[in-house]
Each structure stands twice: as C-alpha cells, then as structure tokens.
Design a protein around this motif. Structure first.
Motif, PDB file in Angstrom:
ATOM      1  N   ARG A   9       7.500  10.862  -0.970  1.00 38.98           N
ATOM      2  CA  ARG A   9       8.710  11.013  -0.136  1.00 38.98           C
ATOM      3  C   ARG A   9       8.726   9.940   0.961  1.00 38.98           C
ATOM      4  NH1 ARG A   9       7.599  16.702  -0.453  1.00 38.98           N
ATOM      5  NH2 ARG A   9       6.753  16.589   1.649  1.00 38.98           N
ATOM      6  N   LEU A  10       7.556   9.724   1.575  1.00 41.02           N
ATOM      7  CA  LEU A  10       7.467   8.718   2.630  1.00 41.02           C
ATOM      8  C   LEU A  10       7.784   7.329   2.090  1.00 41.02           C
ATOM      9  CD1 LEU A  10       6.813   7.839   5.499  1.00 41.02           C
ATOM     10  CD2 LEU A  10       4.373   7.916   4.897  1.00 41.02           C
ATOM     11  N   LEU A  11       7.204   6.982   0.961  1.00 44.40           N
ATOM     12  CA  LEU A  11       7.489   5.675   0.359  1.00 44.40           C
ATOM     13  C   LEU A  11       8.961   5.530   0.001  1.00 44.40           C
ATOM     14  CD1 LEU A  11       4.344   5.163  -1.866  1.00 44.40           C
ATOM     15  CD2 LEU A  11       5.041   3.749   0.072  1.00 44.40           C
ATOM     16  N   ASN A  12       9.553   6.579  -0.556  1.00 43.60           N
ATOM     17  CA  ASN A  12      10.985   6.516  -0.894  1.00 43.60           C
ATOM     18  C   ASN A  12      11.833   6.303   0.353  1.00 43.60           C
ATOM     19  OD1 ASN A  12      10.973   6.704  -3.716  1.00 43.60           O
ATOM     20  ND2 ASN A  12      10.668   8.911  -3.626  1.00 43.60           N
ATOM     21  N   GLU A  13      11.524   7.008   1.426  1.00 42.06           N
ATOM     22  CA  GLU A  13      12.294   6.846   2.668  1.00 42.06           C
ATOM     23  C   GLU A  13      12.100   5.454   3.258  1.00 42.06           C
ATOM     24  OE1 GLU A  13      14.670   8.754   3.764  1.00 42.06           O
ATOM     25  OE2 GLU A  13      14.265  10.206   2.178  1.00 42.06           O
ATOM     26  N   LEU A  14      10.877   4.941   3.217  1.00 44.63           N
ATOM     27  CA  LEU A  14      10.629   3.585   3.716  1.00 44.63           C
ATOM     28  C   LEU A  14      11.379   2.544   2.894  1.00 44.63           C
ATOM     29  CD1 LEU A  14       6.822   3.814   4.499  1.00 44.63           C
ATOM     30  CD2 LEU A  14       8.662   3.390   6.160  1.00 44.63           C
ATOM     31  N   GLN A  15      11.467   2.746   1.578  1.00 44.93           N
ATOM     32  CA  GLN A  15      12.200   1.805   0.729  1.00 44.93           C
ATOM     33  C   GLN A  15      13.698   1.844   1.030  1.00 44.93           C
ATOM     34  OE1 GLN A  15      10.593   1.044  -3.498  1.00 44.93           O
ATOM     35  NE2 GLN A  15      10.251   3.236  -3.133  1.00 44.93           N
ATOM     36  N   ARG A  39      -0.660   7.210   7.304  1.00 37.56           N
ATOM     37  CA  ARG A  39      -0.397   6.940   5.891  1.00 37.56           C
ATOM     38  C   ARG A  39       0.268   5.570   5.706  1.00 37.56           C
ATOM     39  NH1 ARG A  39      -3.362   8.042   2.408  1.00 37.56           N
ATOM     40  NH2 ARG A  39      -1.863   8.240   0.728  1.00 37.56           N
ATOM     41  N   ILE A  40       1.184   5.218   6.572  1.00 35.23           N
ATOM     42  CA  ILE A  40       1.828   3.899   6.480  1.00 35.23           C
ATOM     43  C   ILE A  40       0.779   2.803   6.637  1.00 35.23           C
ATOM     44  CG2 ILE A  40       3.440   2.306   7.598  1.00 35.23           C
ATOM     45  CD1 ILE A  40       5.191   4.799   8.234  1.00 35.23           C
ATOM     46  N   ARG A  41      -0.112   2.944   7.589  1.00 35.75           N
ATOM     47  CA  ARG A  41      -1.182   1.949   7.783  1.00 35.75           C
ATOM     48  C   ARG A  41      -2.096   1.895   6.563  1.00 35.75           C
ATOM     49  NH1 ARG A  41       2.169   0.719  10.107  1.00 35.75           N
ATOM     50  NH2 ARG A  41       2.595   0.852  12.298  1.00 35.75           N
ATOM     51  N   GLU A  42      -2.397   3.041   5.958  1.00 36.58           N
ATOM     52  CA  GLU A  42      -3.223   3.074   4.743  1.00 36.58           C
ATOM     53  C   GLU A  42      -2.510   2.400   3.577  1.00 36.58           C
ATOM     54  OE1 GLU A  42      -4.162   7.228   4.225  1.00 36.58           O
ATOM     55  OE2 GLU A  42      -5.615   7.212   5.884  1.00 36.58           O
ATOM     56  N   PHE A  43      -1.197   2.631   3.459  1.00 31.77           N
ATOM     57  CA  PHE A  43      -0.409   1.965   2.404  1.00 31.77           C
ATOM     58  C   PHE A  43      -0.465   0.446   2.578  1.00 31.77           C
ATOM     59  CE2 PHE A  43       2.704   5.802   2.189  1.00 31.77           C
ATOM     60  CZ  PHE A  43       1.786   6.537   1.463  1.00 31.77           C
ATOM     61  N   GLU A  44      -0.350   0.002   3.825  1.00 33.49           N
ATOM     62  CA  GLU A  44      -0.406  -1.439   4.101  1.00 33.49           C
ATOM     63  C   GLU A  44      -1.787  -2.002   3.783  1.00 33.49           C
ATOM     64  OE1 GLU A  44       2.954  -1.611   7.657  1.00 33.49           O
ATOM     65  OE2 GLU A  44       0.844  -1.332   8.189  1.00 33.49           O
ATOM     66  N   ALA A  45      -2.832  -1.323   4.214  1.00 27.89           N
ATOM     67  CA  ALA A  45      -4.210  -1.788   3.986  1.00 27.89           C
ATOM     68  C   ALA A  45      -4.538  -1.847   2.493  1.00 27.89           C
ATOM     69  CB  ALA A  45      -5.199  -0.878   4.710  1.00 27.89           C
ATOM     70  N   ALA A  46      -3.981  -0.915   1.718  1.00 30.56           N
ATOM     71  CA  ALA A  46      -4.239  -0.874   0.274  1.00 30.56           C
ATOM     72  C   ALA A  46      -3.363  -1.852  -0.504  1.00 30.56           C
ATOM     73  CB  ALA A  46      -4.015   0.545  -0.250  1.00 30.56           C
ATOM     74  N   GLY A  47      -2.406  -2.491   0.174  1.00 34.30           N
ATOM     75  CA  GLY A  47      -1.513  -3.432  -0.501  1.00 34.30           C
ATOM     76  C   GLY A  47      -0.339  -2.758  -1.182  1.00 34.30           C
ATOM     77  N   LEU A  48      -0.176  -1.450  -1.005  1.00 31.22           N
ATOM     78  CA  LEU A  48       0.961  -0.738  -1.589  1.00 31.22           C
ATOM     79  C   LEU A  48       2.255  -1.171  -0.893  1.00 31.22           C
ATOM     80  CD1 LEU A  48       1.800   1.386  -3.662  1.00 31.22           C
ATOM     81  CD2 LEU A  48       1.384   3.136  -1.917  1.00 31.22           C
ATOM     82  N   ILE A  49       2.208  -1.316   0.410  1.00 33.72           N
ATOM     83  CA  ILE A  49       3.317  -1.905   1.165  1.00 33.72           C
ATOM     84  C   ILE A  49       2.901  -3.331   1.478  1.00 33.72           C
ATOM     85  CG2 ILE A  49       4.645  -1.899   3.313  1.00 33.72           C
ATOM     86  CD1 ILE A  49       4.335   1.119   3.391  1.00 33.72           C
ATOM     87  N   GLU A  50       3.617  -4.294   0.898  1.00 33.60           N
ATOM     88  CA  GLU A  50       3.287  -5.704   1.110  1.00 33.60           C
ATOM     89  C   GLU A  50       3.809  -6.211   2.439  1.00 33.60           C
ATOM     90  OE1 GLU A  50       4.627  -8.067  -2.163  1.00 33.60           O
ATOM     91  OE2 GLU A  50       3.318  -7.050  -3.586  1.00 33.60           O
ATOM     92  N   ARG A  51       5.055  -5.886   2.745  1.00 32.31           N
ATOM     93  CA  ARG A  51       5.668  -6.314   3.997  1.00 32.31           C
ATOM     94  C   ARG A  51       6.988  -5.574   4.163  1.00 32.31           C
ATOM     95  NH1 ARG A  51       6.611 -10.959   0.449  1.00 32.31           N
ATOM     96  NH2 ARG A  51       8.824 -11.120   0.130  1.00 32.31           N
ATOM     97  N   GLN A  52       7.533  -5.644   5.365  1.00 30.49           N
ATOM     98  CA  GLN A  52       8.834  -5.034   5.641  1.00 30.49           C
ATOM     99  C   GLN A  52       9.776  -6.150   6.062  1.00 30.49           C
ATOM    100  OE1 GLN A  52       8.622  -1.528   8.118  1.00 30.49           O
ATOM    101  NE2 GLN A  52       6.604  -1.015   7.307  1.00 30.49           N
TER     102      GLN A  52
END
Length: 152
Positions: A9-15, A39-52
């Motif tokens: 849900r968080l990823l969908n809302e961020l997208q 969780r957002i910081r963990e997504f970024e650290a794992a490369g799941l979120i590349e950039r905004q």
C-alpha cells in the motif's frame, strides 16, 4: 525483498504521489508515522525505491516530437555494445534505451522539440556512431497510456 500488505500500500501511494508528507502517507496506509518513515528508508537502502522525481509533461515543456527509434548494430561485440550504451546514456534526448531481441538491437525513446531537431539528432548522434548499422524511426502520434506505477 519480502513485502507486507502495508508495504505494498505504501509503495502504491508513493508511486501515485511522492510529495505527500509522512503523516498523510502513514494515515493512508495504516502505519505509524515512524514506521512509515523507516520503511521508506529501508526501501531506498534496498534499491526498491531508486529516486523520487517530478514527471514533466513533454508537450507542455515544448517537446512536440516523440520517436521510438529502432537501432541495429554493425557487430555484436562487447566493445560496440558498451560504446553505444555509454553514448546514448549521455544524450538528453534519449529518455529510455532498451536492449531487445529480434531484428533490431536497441529501442530508444527520443523526445525533441521539432522535426528539424530530430533530423539533426538522428544524423549526428545515431547514424554517425561507429557501432550503428541502421536505424528506423516510428513517430508517436499520441500517447494512449503512460504510467510509471508498477503493480506491486
């Protein structure tokens, strides 16, 4: 990365809109503000979120021509591939470049202001490249669908 329902849900809302503040996001997805931030910081650290980024409308920015450019290479050597990929990565007109299977080797998405600029770009930046054997242009008439959202 193992994603919970709340993560999805968080990823969908961020997208959909990454400009919302963390309190609003947390409320939308049913998390605490701290958990949401972590969780957002963990997504970024794992490369799941590349950039905004901000997504700019090409027409509104004056880019009236969009082209899908199919490119065939002279030879399929590592050196040719590396040189061509490095070259197109530096061209601001190329917004996407895909290595593909089939009759052609690459598909590039190219945006330019007008046909004269595309003609200059094609002849000086693509066809003159030593690794390029040929290129074929398909002009976008209108964009039917565009999304950067992945169905997570």
């Amino acid at each position: 990365m193992d994603l919970s329902r709340a993560d999805r849900r968080l990823l969908n809302e961020l997208q959909r809109d990454a400009t919302r503040n963390q309190s609003e996001l947390a409320e939308l997805v049913g998390m605490s503000r701290t958990s949401c931030w972590r969780r957002i910081r963990e997504f970024e650290a794992a490369g799941l979120i590349e950039r905004q980024v901000a997504i700019v409308n090409p027409k509104a920015a004056g880019f009236n021509i969009q082209v899908l450019l199919l490119v065939a290479m002279t030879e399929h050597t590592d050196e040719n591939r590396h040189n061509f990929e490095r070259h197109v990565s530096l061209l601001p007109e190329v917004t996407e470049c895909f290595s593909v299977s089939g009759d052609r080797d690459y598909i590039l998405h190219v945006v330019v202001r007008d046909m004269d600029r595309y003609n200059d770009f094609l002849n000086s930046e693509i066809l003159k490249h030593a690794a390029v054997r040929s290129a074929s242009s398909t002009f976008v008439l209108r964009r039917v669908k565009y999304s950067t959202e992945l169905p997570v």
